[in-house]
Design a protein around this motif. Structure first.
Motif, short mmCIF file in Angstrom:
data_model
loop_
_atom_site.label_atom_id
_atom_site.label_comp_id
_atom_site.label_asym_id
_atom_site.label_seq_id
_atom_site.Cartn_x
_atom_site.Cartn_y
_atom_site.Cartn_z
N GLY A 298 -16.85 -29.83 22.92
CA GLY A 298 -16.17 -28.76 22.18
C GLY A 298 -16.99 -27.50 22.31
O GLY A 298 -18.12 -27.45 21.81
N VAL A 299 -16.46 -26.49 22.99
CA VAL A 299 -17.25 -25.33 23.38
C VAL A 299 -16.60 -24.05 22.88
O VAL A 299 -15.40 -23.83 23.13
CB VAL A 299 -17.41 -25.29 24.92
CG1 VAL A 299 -18.29 -24.12 25.34
CG2 VAL A 299 -17.98 -26.62 25.44
N LEU A 300 -17.38 -23.22 22.19
CA LEU A 300 -16.86 -21.92 21.73
C LEU A 300 -16.71 -20.97 22.91
O LEU A 300 -17.46 -21.04 23.88
CB LEU A 300 -17.81 -21.31 20.71
CG LEU A 300 -17.93 -22.05 19.37
CD1 LEU A 300 -19.00 -21.39 18.51
CD2 LEU A 300 -16.60 -22.07 18.63
N VAL A 301 -15.73 -20.06 22.79
CA VAL A 301 -15.44 -19.10 23.86
C VAL A 301 -15.52 -17.68 23.31
O VAL A 301 -14.81 -17.33 22.36
CB VAL A 301 -14.03 -19.34 24.44
CG1 VAL A 301 -13.73 -18.34 25.55
CG2 VAL A 301 -13.88 -20.77 24.95
N HIS A 302 -16.41 -16.88 23.89
CA HIS A 302 -16.53 -15.47 23.53
C HIS A 302 -16.23 -14.61 24.77
O HIS A 302 -16.35 -15.09 25.90
CB HIS A 302 -17.93 -15.14 23.03
CG HIS A 302 -18.27 -15.79 21.72
ND1 HIS A 302 -18.70 -17.09 21.62
CD2 HIS A 302 -18.22 -15.32 20.44
CE1 HIS A 302 -18.92 -17.40 20.35
NE2 HIS A 302 -18.64 -16.35 19.60
N ASP A 303 -15.88 -13.34 24.54
CA ASP A 303 -15.81 -12.44 25.70
C ASP A 303 -17.19 -11.83 25.93
O ASP A 303 -18.16 -12.14 25.22
CB ASP A 303 -14.71 -11.39 25.51
CG ASP A 303 -15.00 -10.42 24.39
OD1 ASP A 303 -16.17 -10.31 23.94
OD2 ASP A 303 -14.06 -9.74 23.95
N SER A 304 -17.28 -10.96 26.93
CA SER A 304 -18.60 -10.46 27.34
C SER A 304 -19.22 -9.55 26.29
O SER A 304 -20.42 -9.29 26.32
CB SER A 304 -18.49 -9.73 28.68
OG SER A 304 -17.57 -8.65 28.54
N VAL B 194 -12.89 -18.16 34.15
CA VAL B 194 -12.03 -17.03 33.75
C VAL B 194 -12.85 -15.87 33.20
O VAL B 194 -12.31 -14.98 32.52
CB VAL B 194 -10.95 -17.46 32.73
CG1 VAL B 194 -9.96 -18.44 33.39
CG2 VAL B 194 -11.57 -18.08 31.49
N GLY B 195 -14.16 -15.88 33.48
CA GLY B 195 -14.99 -14.73 33.11
C GLY B 195 -15.34 -14.66 31.64
O GLY B 195 -15.72 -13.59 31.14
N LEU B 196 -15.21 -15.79 30.94
CA LEU B 196 -15.57 -15.81 29.53
C LEU B 196 -16.89 -16.54 29.33
O LEU B 196 -17.44 -17.10 30.28
CB LEU B 196 -14.43 -16.44 28.71
CG LEU B 196 -13.14 -15.58 28.71
CD1 LEU B 196 -11.95 -16.36 28.15
CD2 LEU B 196 -13.35 -14.29 27.91
N VAL B 197 -17.41 -16.54 28.12
CA VAL B 197 -18.78 -16.98 27.85
C VAL B 197 -18.77 -18.23 26.96
O VAL B 197 -18.28 -18.17 25.82
CB VAL B 197 -19.57 -15.86 27.15
CG1 VAL B 197 -21.02 -16.30 26.90
CG2 VAL B 197 -19.53 -14.59 27.99
N PRO B 198 -19.30 -19.37 27.46
CA PRO B 198 -19.32 -20.61 26.67
C PRO B 198 -20.54 -20.70 25.76
O PRO B 198 -21.63 -20.25 26.12
CB PRO B 198 -19.39 -21.69 27.74
CG PRO B 198 -20.12 -21.05 28.87
CD PRO B 198 -19.79 -19.57 28.83
N THR B 199 -20.35 -21.32 24.59
CA THR B 199 -21.47 -21.66 23.69
C THR B 199 -21.33 -23.12 23.33
O THR B 199 -20.35 -23.53 22.69
CB THR B 199 -21.43 -20.82 22.40
OG1 THR B 199 -21.52 -19.44 22.75
CG2 THR B 199 -22.58 -21.17 21.48
N VAL B 200 -22.32 -23.93 23.77
CA VAL B 200 -22.19 -25.37 23.59
C VAL B 200 -22.88 -25.89 22.34
O VAL B 200 -22.63 -27.01 21.91
CB VAL B 200 -22.74 -26.15 24.81
CG1 VAL B 200 -22.00 -25.75 26.08
CG2 VAL B 200 -24.24 -25.94 24.96
N ASP B 201 -23.80 -25.09 21.76
CA ASP B 201 -24.45 -25.57 20.54
C ASP B 201 -24.79 -24.41 19.61
O ASP B 201 -24.18 -23.36 19.68
CB ASP B 201 -25.69 -26.40 20.89
CG ASP B 201 -26.71 -25.64 21.72
OD1 ASP B 201 -26.54 -24.41 21.91
OD2 ASP B 201 -27.67 -26.27 22.18
#
Lengths: 142, 142, 142, 142
Positions: A100-106, A135-142
């Motif tokens: 389960g990974v959060l998605v942020h833009d740049s 898709v050029g977005l930024v993952p946060t795994v923890d």
């Protein structure tokens, strides 16, 4: 702002391409908006019945507490009663293992979350990360 | 036998093409296997939060009782207490308005169900029917 | 494809024959289709009240995650919070001890699952396996 | 005292024979002991997913309030809020349409209940009654 449906489709395609390249088991991918609501989902042929619910729970748990589900696993190892209580309190699914990974833009604005289930939790997470980056977005795994 | 993911994708694309041609509001489409489990879902940009759940409930209700959700609406008009009780009994969502359509192949074998939500119930159903026919499968609305 | 009712009856008879031969306690046997829906069930005289629910939960858990319930026990030993979360997320019963066995045909197509409860978990599983083999189908316990 | 498993099997066979004779749709039959716990169940090939749950809810509702489910329908027509509240209060399924039939022996001792679902509610009830009489027990439909 939210991941668009068009981007969600591309993101899931990239997850499935990652799965093919790495010979993973059939994956289920769920993309949620920042409010935790389904934008798009795909369960690959051969995946077991409740993989949507597990993948949803990883992404929904991440958005519920504002961290990737890997951080929820760490919390579950330390304080299992907190995760149990939080699951009950939020009135929805929270699955505290990686994938389960959060998605942020740049610019750091939250766009939603991605949940993946079907292979090992580590591989599920790697696939989600690959999809988000595609898709050029930024993952946060923890 | 179940609708494949590849067919589910084409089916949803056809639903969205129908929506564009008829200037419908943003639709949410859910495709379930015969057991009532999610194969694929898409919520178009601008749709409200819980459209996945509504669309799922139409399709899941149809599979639970073996009729299209239009027939569930007729039953709800006649015996609202039955629909309320059935919803509770099945332990899952059942939304008794049109837009939940059973899917069979040309030999009559059940392949799953499609749920659509976002415009009027009649238009939701028409979009679902168009999608199912676009992949050569057979819709049952009541 | 699913186990037929006729085969489900024969399968349960074979489970009960196994129980008689091995002097097991009264068993409850549940046969589910691939979607996790009840095809047939029998609770032998003298079994306690909720054995149906336990046997169902073993088989339903197996189908939900695509492994026999012995594998779910292994996961519960390693990550109890995952099994707790999955149980909540799937919105149905999941009992992570042996006795929930997946059923495939000889070509590898999933036909459903069998859950047995009443004696030790190992004996429950042995009875389920004997029943599945008696109708020419293939058991997967983990 | 409770219906025995052997009698439950014969009872379900008689229900299915009645269905064959009268060309009914595929039926699901559930036999409960006086405590509302499953003794035996069969879902005929071609029945929809949640027929077990509906049939169980008819029989369980009958045992919960001590009347056949036809009487629960009459109550639902008069006081739908009572049936809704009772369903919530009992913490289990209660389906208030005909087809849930109490079972007594010839001396008036409660032995359990039978629930049938799949055809019209009236036909479901007729099949249940035929099954109960076939094993020399006494049906109460309202």
């Amino acid at each position: 702002m939210s991941i668009t449906l068009d981007n969600a489709r591309k993101l899931i395609s990239a997850i499935e391409a990652f799965a093919a390249t790495h010979s993973l088991k059939p994956l289920t991918s769920v993309v949620l908006d920042p409010g935790g609501h389904v934008i798009a989902a795909e369960r690959q042929d051969g995946a077991s019945n409740k993989r949507f619910e597990i993948a949803f729970g990883k992404a929904n748990g991440a958005l519920s507490l504002g961290v990737g589900s890997r951080a929820l696993m760490a919390r579950a190892e330390q304080q299992p009663y907190f995760i149990a209580a939080a699951t009950s309190a939020i009135g929805g699914a929270l699955v505290p293992v990686p994938g389960g990974v959060l998605v942020h833009d740049s610019t750091g604005v939250l766009q939603g979350a991605v949940g993946v289930s079907g292979d090992t939790s580590d591989n599920d997470e790697a696939a989600a990360v690959a999809g988000i980056r595609a898709v050029g977005l930024v993952p946060t795994v923890d």
